[in-house]
Scaffold this motif. Structure first.
Motif, PDB file in Angstrom:
ATOM      1  N   ASN A  95       0.674  -1.289   0.036  1.00 25.43           N
ATOM      2  CA  ASN A  95      -0.048   0.024   0.011  1.00 25.43           C
ATOM      3  C   ASN A  95       0.865   1.303   0.077  1.00 25.43           C
ATOM      4  N   GLY A  96       2.227   1.150  -0.555  1.00 31.93           N
ATOM      5  CA  GLY A  96       2.953   2.222  -0.530  1.00 31.93           C
ATOM      6  C   GLY A  96       3.528   2.574   0.925  1.00 31.93           C
ATOM      7  N   GLY A  97       3.604   1.833   1.845  1.00 31.99           N
ATOM      8  CA  GLY A  97       4.135   1.794   3.102  1.00 31.99           C
ATOM      9  C   GLY A  97       3.396   2.770   4.042  1.00 31.99           C
ATOM     10  N   ARG A  98       2.068   2.642   3.721  1.00 32.67           N
ATOM     11  CA  ARG A  98       1.104   3.568   4.617  1.00 32.67           C
ATOM     12  C   ARG A  98       0.268   2.876   5.694  1.00 32.67           C
ATOM     13  N   SER A  99       0.155   3.597   6.663  1.00 30.74           N
ATOM     14  CA  SER A  99      -0.362   2.916   7.922  1.00 30.74           C
ATOM     15  C   SER A  99      -1.991   3.091   7.658  1.00 30.74           C
ATOM     16  N   LEU A 100      -2.866   2.474   8.580  1.00 32.09           N
ATOM     17  CA  LEU A 100      -4.063   2.738   8.439  1.00 32.09           C
ATOM     18  C   LEU A 100      -4.487   4.369   8.379  1.00 32.09           C
ATOM     19  N   GLU A 101      -3.975   4.828   9.644  1.00 32.87           N
ATOM     20  CA  GLU A 101      -4.231   6.240   9.586  1.00 32.87           C
ATOM     21  C   GLU A 101      -3.972   7.134   8.554  1.00 32.87           C
ATOM     22  N   ASP A 102      -2.567   6.636   7.781  1.00 37.95           N
ATOM     23  CA  ASP A 102      -2.283   7.500   6.658  1.00 37.95           C
ATOM     24  C   ASP A 102      -3.317   7.445   5.484  1.00 37.95           C
ATOM     25  N   LEU A 103      -3.823   5.915   5.511  1.00 36.91           N
ATOM     26  CA  LEU A 103      -5.168   5.798   4.410  1.00 36.91           C
ATOM     27  C   LEU A 103      -6.323   6.741   4.713  1.00 36.91           C
ATOM     28  N   VAL A 104      -6.694   7.233   5.986  1.00 37.76           N
ATOM     29  CA  VAL A 104      -7.813   8.186   6.127  1.00 37.76           C
ATOM     30  C   VAL A 104      -7.052   9.234   5.451  1.00 37.76           C
ATOM     31  N   ARG A 105      -5.905   9.945   5.650  1.00 36.10           N
ATOM     32  CA  ARG A 105      -5.575  11.226   5.040  1.00 36.10           C
ATOM     33  C   ARG A 105      -5.416  11.051   3.361  1.00 36.10           C
ATOM     34  N   HIS A 106      -4.842   9.848   3.164  1.00 34.78           N
ATOM     35  CA  HIS A 106      -4.927   9.542   1.722  1.00 34.78           C
ATOM     36  C   HIS A 106      -6.332   9.810   0.886  1.00 34.78           C
ATOM     37  N   ILE A 107      -6.969   9.036   1.509  1.00 40.37           N
ATOM     38  CA  ILE A 107      -8.475   8.992   0.748  1.00 40.37           C
ATOM     39  C   ILE A 107      -9.193  10.375   1.012  1.00 40.37           C
ATOM     40  N   GLY A 108      -9.212  10.601   2.220  1.00 47.23           N
ATOM     41  CA  GLY A 108     -10.185  11.843   2.615  1.00 47.23           C
ATOM     42  C   GLY A 108      -9.477  13.213   2.394  1.00 47.23           C
ATOM     43  N   ASP A 109      -8.097  13.320   2.326  1.00 45.50           N
ATOM     44  CA  ASP A 109      -7.771  14.649   2.260  1.00 45.50           C
ATOM     45  C   ASP A 109      -6.890  14.993   1.025  1.00 45.50           C
ATOM     46  N   ASP A 110      -6.227  14.088   0.493  1.00 43.99           N
ATOM     47  CA  ASP A 110      -5.412  14.294  -0.686  1.00 43.99           C
ATOM     48  C   ASP A 110      -5.979  15.005  -1.996  1.00 43.99           C
ATOM     49  N   ARG A 155     -16.338  12.817 -17.833  1.00 43.42           N
ATOM     50  CA  ARG A 155     -16.131  11.705 -16.944  1.00 43.42           C
ATOM     51  C   ARG A 155     -16.905  11.647 -15.740  1.00 43.42           C
ATOM     52  N   THR A 156     -17.548  10.356 -15.209  1.00 42.81           N
ATOM     53  CA  THR A 156     -18.414  10.090 -14.253  1.00 42.81           C
ATOM     54  C   THR A 156     -17.493  10.326 -13.160  1.00 42.81           C
ATOM     55  N   PRO A 157     -18.019  11.275 -12.149  1.00 39.72           N
ATOM     56  CA  PRO A 157     -17.343  11.294 -10.812  1.00 39.72           C
ATOM     57  C   PRO A 157     -17.399  10.022  -9.826  1.00 39.72           C
ATOM     58  N   ALA A 158     -16.605  10.038  -9.081  1.00 37.83           N
ATOM     59  CA  ALA A 158     -16.688   8.772  -8.225  1.00 37.83           C
ATOM     60  C   ALA A 158     -17.865   8.885  -7.190  1.00 37.83           C
ATOM     61  N   PRO A 159     -18.264   7.529  -6.849  1.00 37.73           N
ATOM     62  CA  PRO A 159     -19.677   7.895  -5.956  1.00 37.73           C
ATOM     63  C   PRO A 159     -19.455   8.661  -4.553  1.00 37.73           C
ATOM     64  N   GLY A 160     -20.494   9.519  -4.321  1.00 44.41           N
ATOM     65  CA  GLY A 160     -20.558  10.057  -3.241  1.00 44.41           C
ATOM     66  C   GLY A 160     -19.700  11.309  -3.459  1.00 44.41           C
ATOM     67  N   THR A 161     -18.970  11.785  -2.112  1.00 46.12           N
ATOM     68  CA  THR A 161     -17.878  12.673  -1.955  1.00 46.12           C
ATOM     69  C   THR A 161     -16.621  12.178  -1.228  1.00 46.12           C
ATOM     70  N   GLN A 162     -15.683  12.900  -1.271  1.00 46.92           N
ATOM     71  CA  GLN A 162     -14.447  12.602  -0.438  1.00 46.92           C
ATOM     72  C   GLN A 162     -14.557  12.458   0.890  1.00 46.92           C
ATOM     73  N   GLN A 163     -15.398  13.540   1.312  1.00 50.42           N
ATOM     74  CA  GLN A 163     -15.587  13.527   2.948  1.00 50.42           C
ATOM     75  C   GLN A 163     -16.497  12.171   3.163  1.00 50.42           C
ATOM     76  N   GLU A 164     -17.453  11.734   2.580  1.00 51.83           N
ATOM     77  CA  GLU A 164     -18.115  10.699   2.713  1.00 51.83           C
ATOM     78  C   GLU A 164     -17.213   9.443   2.619  1.00 51.83           C
ATOM     79  N   ALA A 165     -16.253   9.428   1.891  1.00 51.21           N
ATOM     80  CA  ALA A 165     -15.407   8.251   1.477  1.00 51.21           C
ATOM     81  C   ALA A 165     -14.442   8.352   2.809  1.00 51.21           C
ATOM     82  N   LYS A 166     -14.058   9.331   3.272  1.00 50.04           N
ATOM     83  CA  LYS A 166     -13.330   9.365   4.236  1.00 50.04           C
ATOM     84  C   LYS A 166     -14.051   9.067   5.587  1.00 50.04           C
ATOM     85  N   ALA A 167     -15.394   9.539   5.883  1.00 50.47           N
ATOM     86  CA  ALA A 167     -16.051   8.807   7.054  1.00 50.47           C
ATOM     87  C   ALA A 167     -16.160   7.363   6.971  1.00 50.47           C
ATOM     88  N   LEU A 168     -16.247   6.742   5.973  1.00 54.75           N
ATOM     89  CA  LEU A 168     -16.369   5.263   5.840  1.00 54.75           C
ATOM     90  C   LEU A 168     -15.020   4.712   6.105  1.00 54.75           C
TER      91      LEU A 168
END
Length: 205
Positions: free
Chosen positions: A151-166, A179-192
């Protein structure tokens, strides 16, 4: 009971069953193009099952072309909703920014160039090869992104920032053009992602 009466009772029972099934489905997943909030899964009593359900919902984003086009199974990126091989032919290169002869930045600027339909971002690049998940099921992606070696050397907490804030990841929800946007919003993905981690980071079957 008359035949008509029996028919009406059966019809009512079938309608009730259908509504119950529909309600259950609503808990497990939101309609296509949207993401269910973590609270939608509260009726799943088992924490492990609930955690896996969070990731299954997040899988709608991770398996979407906006993500898989940049997480290809090969060193060649994909394009568009149909995930066509990138044209002109380009390749990952040792740093994910393309080969020395054809760098990503030659065509991809700091923002989308809509007249030519070329997407852009200041950090446009491919995901590392160890993060390739094009064609994989959510359970396979889940196991992969929990593994620092894949996963590129990421911790689970890093994944929150990567998916939710990058912001490059965030482009997937505002891709422009046709182009069709990804489902939902970035903040909704971060919450999941956050809910998935807090509940044990279980993977779906």
């Amino acid at each position: 009971m008359s035949i008509d009466r029996h028919f009406m009772v059966s019809l009512a029972a079938a309608a009730t069953a259908s509504m119950l099934l529909a309600a259950a489905g609503a808990v497990l997943s939101a309609p296509s193009g949207t993401l269910a909030a973590p609270a939608s899964f509260a009726s799943i009593a088992d924490p492990t099952e609930r955690s896996a359900a969070y990731f299954s919902e997040l899988g709608k984003v991770l398996t979407h072309p906006r993500c898989t086009n940049c997480h290809p199974a090969t060193d060649r990126p994909r394009q568009g909703d149909a995930a066509r091989p990138h044209q002109p032919p380009v390749f990952r290169g040792p740093d994910g920014l393309g080969l020395a002869s054809l760098r990503c930045s030659i065509c991809h600027g700091s923002s989308n160039f809509e007249p030519a339909g070329v997407p852009g971002h200041p950090e446009w690049h491919l995901a590392p090869a160890e993060m390739a998940w094009e064609g994989k099921a959510p359970r396979e992606i889940c196991a992969q992104i929990k593994d620092p070696a894949r996963n590129g050397g990421r911790s689970l907490e890093d994944l929150v920032r990567h998916i939710g804030d990058d912001t490059l990841v965030g482009w997937a929800w505002h891709p422009g053009g046709d182009r069709t946007p990804a489902p939902g919003t970035q903040q909704e993905a971060k919450a999941l992602v956050e809910a998935w981690i807090k509940s044990g980071a279980a993977c779906p079957n």
